[in-house]
Each structure stands twice: as C-alpha cells, then as structure tokens.
Design an enzyme around this catalytic site. Structure first.
Site, PDB file in Angstrom:
ATOM      1  N   CYS A  82       0.815  -1.237   0.000  1.00 43.74           N
ATOM      2  CA  CYS A  82       0.000   0.000   0.000  1.00 43.74           C
ATOM      3  C   CYS A  82       0.834   1.266   0.000  1.00 43.74           C
ATOM      4  O   CYS A  82       0.312   2.335  -0.322  1.00 43.74           O
ATOM      5  CB  CYS A  82      -0.925   0.023   1.207  1.00 43.74           C
ATOM      6  SG  CYS A  82      -2.033  -1.372   1.256  1.00 43.74           S
ATOM      7  N   HIS A 123      -3.212   7.238   3.957  1.00 40.03           N
ATOM      8  CA  HIS A 123      -3.627   5.969   3.359  1.00 40.03           C
ATOM      9  C   HIS A 123      -5.005   5.611   3.913  1.00 40.03           C
ATOM     10  O   HIS A 123      -5.262   5.762   5.112  1.00 40.03           O
ATOM     11  CB  HIS A 123      -2.601   4.892   3.719  1.00 40.03           C
ATOM     12  CG  HIS A 123      -2.979   3.521   3.244  1.00 40.03           C
ATOM     13  ND1 HIS A 123      -3.442   3.277   1.972  1.00 40.03           N
ATOM     14  CD2 HIS A 123      -2.968   2.317   3.875  1.00 40.03           C
ATOM     15  CE1 HIS A 123      -3.695   1.984   1.839  1.00 40.03           C
ATOM     16  NE2 HIS A 123      -3.417   1.379   2.978  1.00 40.03           N
ATOM     17  N   ASN A 160     -10.081   0.285   0.504  1.00 38.17           N
ATOM     18  CA  ASN A 160      -8.613   0.355   0.465  1.00 38.17           C
ATOM     19  C   ASN A 160      -8.136  -0.054  -0.934  1.00 38.17           C
ATOM     20  O   ASN A 160      -8.196  -1.221  -1.298  1.00 38.17           O
ATOM     21  CB  ASN A 160      -8.058  -0.592   1.542  1.00 38.17           C
ATOM     22  CG  ASN A 160      -6.539  -0.600   1.586  1.00 38.17           C
ATOM     23  OD1 ASN A 160      -5.874  -0.011   0.731  1.00 38.17           O
ATOM     24  ND2 ASN A 160      -5.993  -1.279   2.580  1.00 38.17           N
TER      25      ASN A 160
HETATM   26  N1  ACO Z   1     -18.490  -9.085   8.562  1.00 36.69           N
HETATM   27  C1  ACO Z   1     -18.988  -9.483   9.722  1.00 36.69           C
HETATM   28  N2  ACO Z   1     -18.215  -9.931  10.744  1.00 36.69           N
HETATM   29  C2  ACO Z   1     -16.882  -9.950  10.530  1.00 36.69           C
HETATM   30  C3  ACO Z   1     -16.302  -9.559   9.305  1.00 36.69           C
HETATM   31  C4  ACO Z   1     -17.176  -9.112   8.300  1.00 36.69           C
HETATM   32  N3  ACO Z   1     -16.726  -8.688   7.097  1.00 36.69           N
HETATM   33  N4  ACO Z   1     -14.970  -9.717   9.391  1.00 36.69           N
HETATM   34  C5  ACO Z   1     -14.706 -10.180  10.617  1.00 36.69           C
HETATM   35  N5  ACO Z   1     -15.861 -10.333  11.306  1.00 36.69           N
HETATM   36  C6  ACO Z   1     -16.057 -10.803  12.655  1.00 36.69           C
HETATM   37  C7  ACO Z   1     -14.884 -11.596  13.160  1.00 36.69           C
HETATM   38  O1  ACO Z   1     -15.002 -12.940  12.754  1.00 36.69           O
HETATM   39  C8  ACO Z   1     -15.027 -11.428  14.662  1.00 36.69           C
HETATM   40  O2  ACO Z   1     -16.008 -12.329  15.108  1.00 36.69           O
HETATM   41  P1  ACO Z   1     -15.849 -13.069  16.549  1.00 36.69           P
HETATM   42  O3  ACO Z   1     -15.826 -11.958  17.565  1.00 36.69           O
HETATM   43  O4  ACO Z   1     -17.084 -13.929  16.633  1.00 36.69           O
HETATM   44  O5  ACO Z   1     -14.565 -13.816  16.459  1.00 36.69           O
HETATM   45  C9  ACO Z   1     -15.603 -10.029  14.801  1.00 36.69           C
HETATM   46  O6  ACO Z   1     -16.145  -9.677  13.537  1.00 36.69           O
HETATM   47  C10 ACO Z   1     -14.603  -8.985  15.233  1.00 36.69           C
HETATM   48  O7  ACO Z   1     -13.449  -9.096  14.450  1.00 36.69           O
HETATM   49  P2  ACO Z   1     -12.233  -8.180  14.775  1.00 36.69           P
HETATM   50  O8  ACO Z   1     -11.065  -8.671  14.015  1.00 36.69           O
HETATM   51  O9  ACO Z   1     -12.103  -8.025  16.244  1.00 36.69           O
HETATM   52  O10 ACO Z   1     -12.703  -6.775  14.213  1.00 36.69           O
HETATM   53  P3  ACO Z   1     -11.915  -5.434  14.280  1.00 36.69           P
HETATM   54  O11 ACO Z   1     -12.707  -4.461  15.061  1.00 36.69           O
HETATM   55  O12 ACO Z   1     -10.482  -5.612  14.668  1.00 36.69           O
HETATM   56  O13 ACO Z   1     -11.933  -4.959  12.780  1.00 36.69           O
HETATM   57  C11 ACO Z   1     -10.586  -4.938  10.793  1.00 36.69           C
HETATM   58  C12 ACO Z   1     -11.335  -5.782  11.777  1.00 36.69           C
HETATM   59  C13 ACO Z   1     -11.564  -3.991  10.127  1.00 36.69           C
HETATM   60  C14 ACO Z   1      -9.947  -5.834   9.747  1.00 36.69           C
HETATM   61  C15 ACO Z   1      -9.511  -4.123  11.534  1.00 36.69           C
HETATM   62  O14 ACO Z   1      -8.760  -4.963  12.365  1.00 36.69           O
HETATM   63  C16 ACO Z   1      -8.600  -3.415  10.593  1.00 36.69           C
HETATM   64  O15 ACO Z   1      -8.982  -2.473   9.932  1.00 36.69           O
HETATM   65  N6  ACO Z   1      -7.341  -3.812  10.506  1.00 36.69           N
HETATM   66  C17 ACO Z   1      -6.358  -3.179   9.693  1.00 36.69           C
HETATM   67  C18 ACO Z   1      -6.813  -2.945   8.285  1.00 36.69           C
HETATM   68  C19 ACO Z   1      -5.869  -3.559   7.352  1.00 36.69           C
HETATM   69  O16 ACO Z   1      -5.110  -4.358   7.757  1.00 36.69           O
HETATM   70  N7  ACO Z   1      -5.927  -3.199   6.084  1.00 36.69           N
HETATM   71  C20 ACO Z   1      -5.016  -3.702   5.118  1.00 36.69           C
HETATM   72  C21 ACO Z   1      -3.639  -3.429   5.570  1.00 36.69           C
HETATM   73  S1  ACO Z   1      -2.391  -3.649   4.513  1.00 36.69           S
HETATM   74  C22 ACO Z   1      -2.655  -2.667   3.313  1.00 36.69           C
HETATM   75  O17 ACO Z   1      -3.188  -1.577   3.461  1.00 36.69           O
HETATM   76  C23 ACO Z   1      -2.256  -3.332   2.072  1.00 36.69           C
END
Ligand code: ACO
Length: 364
Positions: free
Chosen positions: A111, A249, A279
């Site tokens: 990214c 970003h 993204n």
């Molecule tokens: N829809 C519904 N539920 C979902 C989804 C979805 N699309 N995805 C995950 N869940 C569920 C999970 O299974 C989990 O369920 P559980 O509690 O029963 O286990 C629950 O939602 C919570 O998941 P978390 O991982 O705790 O959610 P979080 O609040 O951390 O958000 C997210 C997840 C959006 C991915 C966040 O961690 C994030 O933005 N991370 C960084 C983003 C990223 O990495 N982007 C790419 C980076 S690299 C680049 O830019 C190339």
C-alpha cells in the site's frame, strides 16, 4: 538547490460499484458491520487490466501538468498487482504514452508503493539524474482477492492515480520523508497463491488465500504512521499546526482517526474518501490527493502530510509543500472502455473462474 514539484495529477476509477449490501449476498457480513468497523460503504471493481487504469490516470496527470509525454524522463509504477512478472508495468505505460525518452521502473511496497515511488522519483530529480517523472499508484486487487474470506474481502477495491514531478529551484514537493518497515510482522498480511514460490504447486496462481491479522496490522499501523508523522515534522522543525491537510492511506477510518488524533490534526484537516473506494492499496493516497485538489482542499503553498502503511509491514510519512497552481493546465480525453456489468457481476465472474485454493503450506 533542486526540488521536485508536483505539477500534475490525475485519477482513474473503474465505474462498476460493489456495495456493502452486494458483499452481503455472498458473504456472512452486512452493511452495519462494515461501516462501523471500517468506514467503507462501497468500492470499485475493474473491468480492465491495471495497466489500463494507470494509463488513463497518467494521461490525465500529464495533461494537468501540461507536459508532453515525449518530454518525460522517468515512469515509476507503484503496485502490488502486476499483469505479469516481466516485463514491468512501467514500460507498458511508457509505450502507450509514447514516452520514448523515459526510463521505467516498478516499485512494490504494497500500500505504500506510490509514496515509496514518490521518494525514489524525487531523489532522482533532486540529484539531477532526471528532470521530471511520472509516479503512478495503481492496484487491481479484485482478481487476487480471497472472495470467500470476509475478513479481507470487504476491505479492498481497485483504482489508480498518478502525479507528475518536475525539477524546480522553488522549495516545493517532498520536503521530508520517513520510510520504515516492521519486517518482523511481515506474516501479518500474506497472499498465498501469488508469486513464483507457487509455481511448482498444483494450484493455479491467482487462486489465493489471504493470511491476515487485522488487529496486529491495526495497532502497528497507528503506531508506525504516528511516529513517522512526528519524525518528518521534527526534521523540518514544524508542528502539527503548520500542516494544512493530512492525506492519509485509506485502510480503515478508525486507523485514520487514531493517527490524526495522535498527529494533532483536527478532523477538518484530514481528507477521507474511504467510504466510496475502500482500500485501493497503492492508489489510495494519490487518488485522495487528486480529490482533495478537485474539492479545493489544497490551497496554493499548502503543507501536506501523507502517512501510509502496507504489507511488509512497510510504513512512511511524507511532508509535501504544494506550489502556487492548484488547477490543471489542461485536461485529457483518455477514457476507459465502457462497462456494462455491475460490480457484483464482475466479482461473480472472478469467483466462477477460481478453482479454489485451500491449504497452502505455511510460509518459510
Ligand atoms: N463481517 C462481519 N463480521 C466480521 C467480518 C465481516 N466482514 N470480518 C470479521 N468479522 C467478525 C470476526 O469474525 C469477529 O467475530 P468473533 O468476535 O465472533 O470472532 C468479529 O467480527 C470482530 O473481528 P475483529 O477482528 O475483532 O474486528 P476489528 O474491530 O479488529 O476490525 C478490521 C477488523 C476492520 C480488519 C480491523 O482490524 C482493521 O482495519 N485492521 C487493519 C486494516 C488492514 O489491515 N488493512 C489492510 C492493511 S495492509 C494494506 O493496506 C495493504
């Protein structure tokens, strides 16, 4: 002293939209979860190869700069999603532009590829190797997406943007930058099924499985981008109050909010378009920059802060001084071919082509 001013800018977004509701038709997810966790409402799915998106963005950027492709000396193409391993993407854009005097190279830092490319091109201009450069950030993620994995499938979209840099003796362009990489966390985001290490496998390249630790990336992204912002401001003896606009970003609205808070930037000084595009990896910052200009958010002489992170986990921040011109010199007639399919139909086609790769060996 030579600087590398940004004199042209252009974007190209494919027209087909994939909404959160569309994703809910084939994944166990919904609009409320996606919006509240990420800030995204929809993203674009491309009907053309990434080189086509980049070419249109490049033509628009060159027209905005008023620079003839024949005068171009360097094409830098930032991307993670190449058409082929060889030849590189930059040479394809160079040929279509007819930029026969230019050198051409690709940069892949996920990214952050556009911003690492901006650093490379700026350095080559400032050291006198070239007088101008076209820097592209473009990504075509949809064919490589693990569409059965809701953890990642809801986060990404396709798109492209480009800027033109030109040598100047005015203090413009990149004033300071910080580049870094948390390589110990490189397993937090891996795409199994893309690359030569899969060539001897029975699975088809492109049938991907994404290894993704969203929470680890989230925490590291906030820490690294905030630290990089502090670093570049300190290098120029500036404070957050000196920054006119942060163009970050766009990976997650909550990450953007956390970084802005730590960087001392109030919401009105932060440009956000994640709700429309998700993204787009290497394309996010450059497309956001184009839209900030279109919306009159970049004033003549503005100081901009551009923080980013990506797989690797690479991270960076760039402090940029804008010039006196915030409107394009000219416009281009370059357009994508029309698309008659919806975003959902395009994704369904991709899904139908995949044979389904499960159980990649652990990375070594
Ligand atoms: N829809 C519904 N539920 C979902 C989804 C979805 N699309 N995805 C995950 N869940 C569920 C999970 O299974 C989990 O369920 P559980 O509690 O029963 O286990 C629950 O939602 C919570 O998941 P978390 O991982 O705790 O959610 P979080 O609040 O951390 O958000 C997210 C997840 C959006 C991915 C966040 O961690 C994030 O933005 N991370 C960084 C983003 C990223 O990495 N982007 C790419 C980076 S690299 C680049 O830019 C190339």
């Amino acid at each position: 002293m030579t600087y590398a001013a940004i004199t042209g800018w252009g974007k190209c977004l494919p027209p087909a939209v994939l909404t959160n509701q569309d994703l809910g038709t084939f994944l166990d997810t919904d609009d409320e979860w996606i919006r509240s966790r990420t800030g995204m409402r929809e993203r674009r799915i491309s009907h053309v190869p990434v080189g086509e998106l980049a070419y249109v963005a490049a033509r628009r950027a060159l027209a905005a700069a008023g620079l003839d492709p024949g005068e171009l000396e360097l094409v830098v193409f930032g991307t993670t999603t190449h058409d082929e391993q060889a030849p590189n993407m930059a040479s394809g854009v160079q040929r279509r532009l007819g930029a026969w005097r230019a050198g051409a190279m690709d940069v892949n830092t996920a990214c952050t590829s556009f911003l690492y490319g901006l650093s490379s091109a700026t350095a080559l201009i400032r050291s006198g190797v070239v007088k101008n450069a076209l820097v592209i950030g473009a990504e075509l993620i949809s064919p490589f997406m693990d569409w059965k994995n809701r953890n990642v499938a809801v986060l990404f979209g396709d798109g492209a943007g480009a800027v033109v840099l030109q040598a100047t003796d005015r203090e413009e362009g990149v004033l300071a930058e910080k580049l870094g990489c948390d390589a110990e966390a490189r397993d937090s985001l891996r795409i199994h099924g893309m690359g030569t290490r899969y060539a001897d496998m029975t699975h088809r390249i492109g049938d991907t499985t994404w290894i993704f630790d969203g929470q680890d990336i989230f925490k590291r992204a906030v820490k690294a981008m905030s630290g990089a912002c502090e670093d570049v401001l300190a290098r120029r003896r500036l404070t957050p109050a000196d920054v006119d606009l942060v163009v970050p970003h766009q990976a997650n609205l909550r990450i953007i909010d956390a970084v802005a808070k730590r960087a001392g930037a109030p919401p009105e000084k932060v440009f956000v378009n994640i709700e429309r595009y998700g993204n787009m990896s290497a394309a996010t910052v450059v497309v956001a920059l184009c839209e900030a200009l279109e919306e009159g958010r970049v004033k003549p002489g503005a100081t901009l802060l551009l923080p980013a992170f990506g797989a690797g986990l690479t991270w960076c921040a760039h402090l940029v001084r804008w010039g006196s011109r915030v409107t394009p010199v000219g416009t281009s007639d370059a357009e994508l071919p029309p698309c008659s399919r919806t975003g959902l139909e395009l994704v369904q086609e991709i899904l139908a082509r995949k044979v389904g790769a499960i159980g990649w060996p652990d990375p070594t």
